[in-house]
Scaffold this motif. Structure first.
Motif, PDB file in Angstrom:
ATOM      1  N   UNK A 162       0.831  -1.215   0.000  1.00  0.00           N
ATOM      2  CA  UNK A 162       0.000   0.000   0.000  1.00  0.00           C
ATOM      3  C   UNK A 162       0.865   1.265   0.000  1.00  0.00           C
ATOM      4  N   UNK A 163       2.092   1.162   0.530  1.00  0.00           N
ATOM      5  CA  UNK A 163       2.967   2.345   0.521  1.00  0.00           C
ATOM      6  C   UNK A 163       3.507   2.642  -0.876  1.00  0.00           C
ATOM      7  N   UNK A 164       3.676   1.598  -1.699  1.00  0.00           N
ATOM      8  CA  UNK A 164       4.253   1.850  -3.033  1.00  0.00           C
ATOM      9  C   UNK A 164       3.222   1.853  -4.159  1.00  0.00           C
ATOM     10  N   UNK A 165       2.030   1.310  -3.923  1.00  0.00           N
ATOM     11  CA  UNK A 165       1.048   1.168  -5.020  1.00  0.00           C
ATOM     12  C   UNK A 165       0.735   2.497  -5.689  1.00  0.00           C
ATOM     13  N   UNK A 166       0.469   3.511  -4.885  1.00  0.00           N
ATOM     14  CA  UNK A 166       0.129   4.819  -5.436  1.00  0.00           C
ATOM     15  C   UNK A 166       1.301   5.416  -6.208  1.00  0.00           C
ATOM     16  N   UNK A 167       2.531   5.190  -5.696  1.00  0.00           N
ATOM     17  CA  UNK A 167       3.729   5.748  -6.346  1.00  0.00           C
ATOM     18  C   UNK A 167       3.958   5.087  -7.709  1.00  0.00           C
ATOM     19  N   UNK A 168       3.738   3.761  -7.760  1.00  0.00           N
ATOM     20  CA  UNK A 168       3.937   3.036  -9.022  1.00  0.00           C
ATOM     21  C   UNK A 168       2.902   3.490 -10.052  1.00  0.00           C
ATOM     22  N   UNK A 169       1.672   3.752  -9.590  1.00  0.00           N
ATOM     23  CA  UNK A 169       0.620   4.242 -10.494  1.00  0.00           C
ATOM     24  C   UNK A 169       0.929   5.654 -10.975  1.00  0.00           C
ATOM     25  N   UNK A 170       1.427   6.497 -10.065  1.00  0.00           N
ATOM     26  CA  UNK A 170       1.715   7.885 -10.433  1.00  0.00           C
ATOM     27  C   UNK A 170       2.890   7.996 -11.404  1.00  0.00           C
ATOM     28  N   UNK A 171       3.915   7.152 -11.186  1.00  0.00           N
ATOM     29  CA  UNK A 171       5.120   7.233 -12.029  1.00  0.00           C
ATOM     30  C   UNK A 171       5.558   5.836 -12.463  1.00  0.00           C
TER      31      UNK A 171
END
Length: 460
Positions: free
Chosen positions: A364-373
């Protein structure tokens, strides 16, 4: 005079028998001693079958140059970095071939304060001396001594200063020591955790040193080497998986589902972890992929600073900027309080603490980051003429680029009708390979499209 082909841009690495043997190792140790004139040098070796004999040959060369040698035994590269600074000695040599094939070995060299020795900071001079052997037919004026020293508990105690152990909640961690080189460090962390009543349970995979490499070459960057860690995470319902390369100066993380997390996204997490403790600090990053990193640094009140790729460049820039942390997408992470050196142990400790403090899973800490970039990961192309291939790409893409950066290879940014994206293309320092990275602002399909276009042009 025999040319020694085992000397590379940043370290020593060669095929056993043809490029590296005990005679060459003796000459390297002797040349190190003659060139730097150190009083004391610390040595260690990884779990490869030849590391002990090569280490003793290096020690003999050092001793014949009048150097007193401290041997820390089976050790990862970062234990040599630590011991060199902690014991206030004049240099260190780790015998390791890290993630290279089983028939290779090598060495990583540092001087006082664990400063790296690479091509233009002494490695070329040591190479020349080792080739010329000016000491032949000269009497040995003073023979140095050799003694064993143990820095393991001090080293692990230092590792634990990067976190507040009291922050760690009950966790289950899968730890894959590759073929055992990192096992003794995990055991000592486990012992010190127990003394502090830290509720972390370790599930140990491929834990004992085994020089036959029954579990493959210790290189978790290769997808085929990830299954054992991923399966253990799922089988034990672990919170995170950790796997190391052969000298454990790089660690690779898996989330609670056993999914491998690209090193790029870990750089942003570690930047956040440091900035929670030290707002306003400078963070160094490499130019291959960085949009996520820069946004994470700025969102957490830090100062992003770009450096050329490679440990010698990043360490030098960190010292110049007094940066608290530096990270590369290749899973090398550097720490100011670790003599500006890279460590494969500090990163997972920081990520585990961050997971507990934020009460979030790694996914959950990296999911948003991977989606954003979203990014392509590094794609290598073996080419007969890398230079002209790179020029072909430059000519085709430069006219549309909104920004061109040449910190390391060429980096170009684009802000066109189909979206915002960028790429970095650079030649390897050590082989006829070009390395390509592509990232976008929120469009995975655009990454795939541009990657295919660029590779077609490169490989014409």
């Amino acid at each position: 005079m025999q040319e020694l082909s085992c000397f590379k841009a940043y370290d020593i690495r060669g095929q056993l028998g043809t490029q590296l043997n005990e005679d060459v190792a003796y000459r390297i140790g002797r040349a190190f001693g003659e060139h730097l004139q150190p009083k004391q040098v610390v040595v260690g070796g990884d779990a490869r079958a030849t590391s002990e004999a090569l280490k003793l040959a290096v020690a003999n060369g050092l001793m014949d140059a009048g150097v007193d040698v401290l041997d820390i035994g089976l050790a990862g590269t970062e234990e040599i970095y630590f011991a060199t600074s902690h014991l206030h000695v004049d240099g260190g040599i780790e015998v390791t071939a890290s993630h290279n094939p089983i028939d290779y070995n090598g060495m990583k060299l540092v001087r006082e304060h664990s400063k790296p020795i690479s091509g233009d900071t002494g490695l070329n001079d040591i190479k020349l001396l080792a080739e010329q052997q000016p000491w032949l037919n000269q009497p040995i004026s003073r023979k140095g001594s050799l003694r064993q020293v143990d820095v393991l508990s001090d080293y692990v105690a230092h590792l634990l200063t990067y976190i507040k152990p009291v922050n760690l909640k009950p966790m289950k961690l899968v730890v894959n020591s590759g073929n055992g080189a990192a096992g003794h460090v995990v055991d000592e962390i486990e012992r010190q955790f127990a003394a502090l009543n830290v509720p972390v349970e370790f599930i140990k995979v491929h834990h004992q040193p085994d020089p036959t490499f029954p579990n493959g070459i210790p290189n978790p960057l290769l997808p085929e080497n990830r299954a054992d860690t991923a399966q253990a995470v799922r089988a034990h319902n672990a919170h995170m998986g950790i796997a190391w390369d052969g000298d454990f100066d790089r660690c690779f993380l898996f989330d609670e589902n056993g999914e491998f997390i690209e090193g790029y996204y870990i750089v942003g997490l570690l930047a956040e972890a440091f900035l929670q403790h030290q707002p306003g600090a400078k963070i160094i990053f490499d130019p291959r992929v960085y949009w996520n990193t820069v946004e994470m640094i700025e969102n957490n009140g830090g100062v992003p600073v770009m450096s050329k790729t490679g440990h010698a460049f990043i360490k030098e820039r960190m010292r110049a900027e007094d940066a608290v942390y530096g990270g590369e997408m290749s899973a090398h992470h550097y720490f100011r309080d670790f003599a500006y050196c890279d460590s494969g142990m500090i990163p997972w400790l920081l990520v585990a603490e961050l997971m507990c403090v934020k009460n979030q899973s790694l996914s959950s800490m990296v999911a948003d980051r991977i989606t954003r970039f979203p990014s392509s990961g590094e794609v290598n192309s073996k080419l007969t003429d890398p230079k002209s291939a790179i020029e072909r790409v430059r000519a085709a893409y430069a006219p549309q680029a909104s920004k061109i950066d040449e910190t390391d290879g060429i980096g170009m940014e684009f802000d066109g009708p189909d979206g915002k994206w960028r790429f970095n293309l650079r030649s390897s320092n050590t082989e006829p390979v070009v390395r390509l990275n592509v990232e976008s602002a929120g469009d995975q399909a655009l990454v795939a499209l541009r990657l295919e276009e660029l590779l077609t042009l490169l490989r014409q």
